[in-house]
Design an enzyme around this catalytic site. Structure first.
Site, PDB file in Angstrom:
ATOM      1  N   GLU A 151       1.139   6.974   4.093  1.00 25.55           N
ATOM      2  CA  GLU A 151       1.273   5.533   4.443  1.00 25.55           C
ATOM      3  C   GLU A 151       1.773   4.855   5.613  1.00 25.55           C
ATOM      4  O   GLU A 151       2.515   4.595   5.893  1.00 25.55           O
ATOM      5  CB  GLU A 151       2.283   5.285   3.295  1.00 25.55           C
ATOM      6  N   GLU A 310      -1.600   8.304  -4.753  1.00 22.79           N
ATOM      7  CA  GLU A 310      -0.183   8.129  -5.451  1.00 22.79           C
ATOM      8  C   GLU A 310      -0.388   6.594  -6.476  1.00 22.79           C
ATOM      9  O   GLU A 310      -1.056   5.855  -6.029  1.00 22.79           O
ATOM     10  CB  GLU A 310       0.896   7.316  -4.414  1.00 22.79           C
TER      11      GLU A 310
END
Length: 672
Positions: A151, A310
């Site tokens: 991320e 995710e």
């Protein structure tokens, strides 16, 4: 060359963090993974401190055992470089690598992503651990993909320290050809005595007493995205040297609350595009955000399948109120992503943590253990994904494109706009939603993309556009396509300079209109429309210059002035929406525009049933997702098979009606 993921069928799993648990738990983990149908997990994402307890000293004992255990149990590993969370010793030795916010505060370590993206010390340390990992595990039989970082930009999308300032200046000198006069012109620095006489005078847009220079801020956002992309590229190259045939990804965050990175620039760097997506608890129809995100990620992947790296089985832990998912929602959410091109479904995380900042974040194996609804849903989803193995590799087909541009987003939401109420994502979603409800397939495109495959192109919010992008969009209409443009689009060029001569700037001629003054509406204010609807947020004093007025204002200071226009441009059509109609009126208008453009829906369905199509070489895969509270029936082709149950729908020559119970999902293989 794009390297492929060598995991059969639909990949299924999640982030696996065995370092959080004693070793005796690991055997139970892999046993339960097999029970759930897990075939790939991401490992090592936050393990830097354990792998490298001191600079240059490594301990791979734990990771060796974990990878061996996974391989013995037929579970592939997406092996991460742990560079999103440098260890404490690194910051003790290199405090200059800590990030600084725009107010000049140095942020401390003690969480994750607490580093300056431009720090030489961080880059050196990150590439060192990536190289050691790459060389050690390049040929490990469990490792099927590299997971670069985690991320990027989630918590450190901007750093305003002096190191970042120096890197910003290097970036600017490259962009402007080392021509300071060109930068001054692009930034409009004659305003407020901002002229620069030396590159060293330029700093990041730190906190200041008044509104900062818009182009300064815009170039800063572009630089920050590129600074993180440079780190991703560097790690990727190190891994490629060690393992030339192993694909690499990094997880994007295409969802409601993230705008730091220009993913059009990032996507071509990856073998496989992947994304993290979480629901907004306060959104009553979060399934629309799932669909929009999935369509955008598929578009970033160039139409190719992608991976969902995710999402959550239930509640997250980082919103003001974190709600659990309702019955069937876990399954609907996951299969919605598959419907829109995901060839892998993964969660954060495998086993719910009992300590740490994310201890209240749901997981595949919850705190309650296997005697829980989440676990039963996880096992069922694993069986569903095995049933959908043949869907892997199939692609989406769309006749409509929506223009999406991160620079336009950033520029629109800078201070000192005619209205501070404009939100890029909200404006795009407002146009996307009626198409979603109608079952119309949508791609997202850059302004300069090849548009030849589309019948209809929508630009709901394109405040900033360069000349090439504007010419590409108007040329699409001129060549016979249908173009629809939203208000305040085309207003500024790539440097955020106003296009003079009247609004909507770059699109004036193609739209056949000219606006001389803007009349944004106050929060809560609305005006009437001649079609019986209302409008809010925005209005403008528009005069047709060849366009046909379709709708006019019936109240307010612009009563009688056109609000929606239609113009023949070349052999095509260009529509302009100079306001924000209420949702029902907007849906009706977009339905009319779509019908005139010859756009077809994927399938006619009852209200609340989402229909999405993936196209394989020999068959179509129709996903039917019932988000409603009523059972539904949907017509499917003769000879179809429902893959989740394996049942043949019909063997006759006539179409059949397939039942889709409330809250349920059906996936139908339709022969071509």
């Amino acid at each position: 060359m794009k390297r492929e993921l060598k995991v059969p069928g639909i990949a299924y799993g999640g982030d696996y963090n065995p370092e959080q648990w004693p070793e005796e738990v690991w055997a139970e983990d892999v046993r339960l993974m097999r029970e759930a149908g897990v075939n790939m997990v991401s490992v090592n994402i936050f393990s830097w401190a354990l792998l490298e307890p001191r600079e240059g000293e490594y301990d791979f004992t734990r990771l060796d055992k974990i990878l061996a255990l996974l391989h013995e149990n037929g579970i592939a590993a997406d092996l991460a470089t742990p560079t999103a969370a440098p260890p404490a010793w690194f910051f003790v030795e290199h405090p200059e690598a800590l990030p600084v916010d725009r107010d000049g505060r140095t942020l401390s370590y003690g969480s994750r992503q607490t580093f300056c993206p431009s720090s030489p010390a961080y880059r050196e340390a990150a590439l060192r651990i990536a190289r050691v990992l790459g060389e050690r595990y390049a040929d490990h039989p469990a490792v099927v993909m590299w997971h670069v970082h985690n991320e990027y930009g989630c918590h450190n999308g901007e750093c305003h320290c002096d190191t970042s300032a120096a890197a910003f200046r290097v970036w600017l000198r490259e962009k402007y050809g080392d021509d300071l006069a060109a930068l001054n012109d692009a930034w409009g620095t004659t305003f407020w005595s901002q002229w620069y006489y030396d590159w060293d005078e330029i700093i990041p847009p730190r906190a200041t007493g008044a509104v900062p220079n818009p182009t300064h801020q815009l170039d800063w956002r572009r630089f920050c995205s590129d600074a993180l992309l440079s780190l991703c590229r560097a790690e990727r190259e190190v891994l490629l040297e060690a393992a030339p045939s192993t694909p690499a990804t990094t997880n994007f965050m295409v969802m409601f609350n993230f705008d730091k990175l220009d993913y059009w620039r990032w996507a071509p760097e990856l073998d496989i595009v992947s994304n993290d997506h979480y629901l907004q608890s306060a959104d009553p129809e979060s399934q629309i955000d799932i669909a929009l995100s999935g369509d955008l990620v598929r578009s970033l992947a160039g139409g190719s399948p992608w991976l969902l790296m995710e999402h959550s089985t239930g509640a997250v832990n980082w919103q003001p109120v974190n709600r659990a998912k309702t019955a069937g929602e876990l399954r609907r959410n996951a299969l919605s992503h598959v419907a829109r091109g995901a060839d892998g479904i993964a969660y954060f995380q495998w086993r719910a943590a009992k300590a740490g900042a994310e201890q209240w974040h749901s997981a595949m194996l919850p705190h309650a253990g296997t005697d829980s609804q989440i676990w039963r849903d996880v096992v069922r989803l694993g069986a569903d994904l095995r049933s959908l193995a043949e869907v892997r590799g199939s692609t989406g087909v769309a006749e409509v494109a929506i223009v999406w541009d991160w620079s336009a987003w950033w520029a629109l939401e800078l201070p000192s706009q005619p209205s501070g109420e404009l939100r890029f994502q909200e404006l795009v979603r407002a146009w996307y939603e009626p198409l979603w409800r109608s079952g119309v397939a949508v791609d997202f495109v850059r302004p300069d993309a090849d548009l030849s495959a589309y019948k209809l192109v929508l630009a709901p919010s394109l405040y900033l556009v360069d000349d090439a992008g504007a010419a590409n969009l108007t040329g699409f209409a001129e060549a016979g396509g249908t173009l629809a443009v939203g208000f305040h689009s085309g207003a500024v060029d790539e440097n955020a300079h106003v296009r003079l001569g009247g609004y909507p700037g770059a699109f004036r001629e193609a739209l056949g209109v000219r606006t001389d003054e803007l009349f944004p509406l106050l929060p809560g204010e609305s005006v009437g429309l001649s079609d019986g609807g209302t409008a809010s947020l925005w209005s403008e004093r528009l005069a047709p210059a060849g366009a046909e007025p379709i709708t006019t204002y019936t109240s307010g200071p612009l009563s009688g002035v056109p609000a929606v226009t239609r113009h023949t441009h070349g052999t095509g059509t260009a529509w302009y929406l100079a306001t924000r109609p209420d949702p029902t009126t907007l849906a009706s208008l977009l339905n009319r525009i779509s019908e005139e453009a010859g756009v077809r829906s994927v399938r006619t369905t009852p209200e609340g049933v989402e229909a999405v199509l993936r196209r394989g070489p020999d068959a179509d895969y129709l996903f039917l997702i019932n988000h409603g509270e009523r059972d539904a029936e949907v017509e499917v082709a003769a000879g179809s098979v429902e893959l989740l149950t394996g049942k043949t729908v019909t063997t006759t020559d006539a179409p059949a009606s397939l039942p889709v119970p409330a809250g349920d999902v059906a996936v139908v293989r339709e022969p071509r």
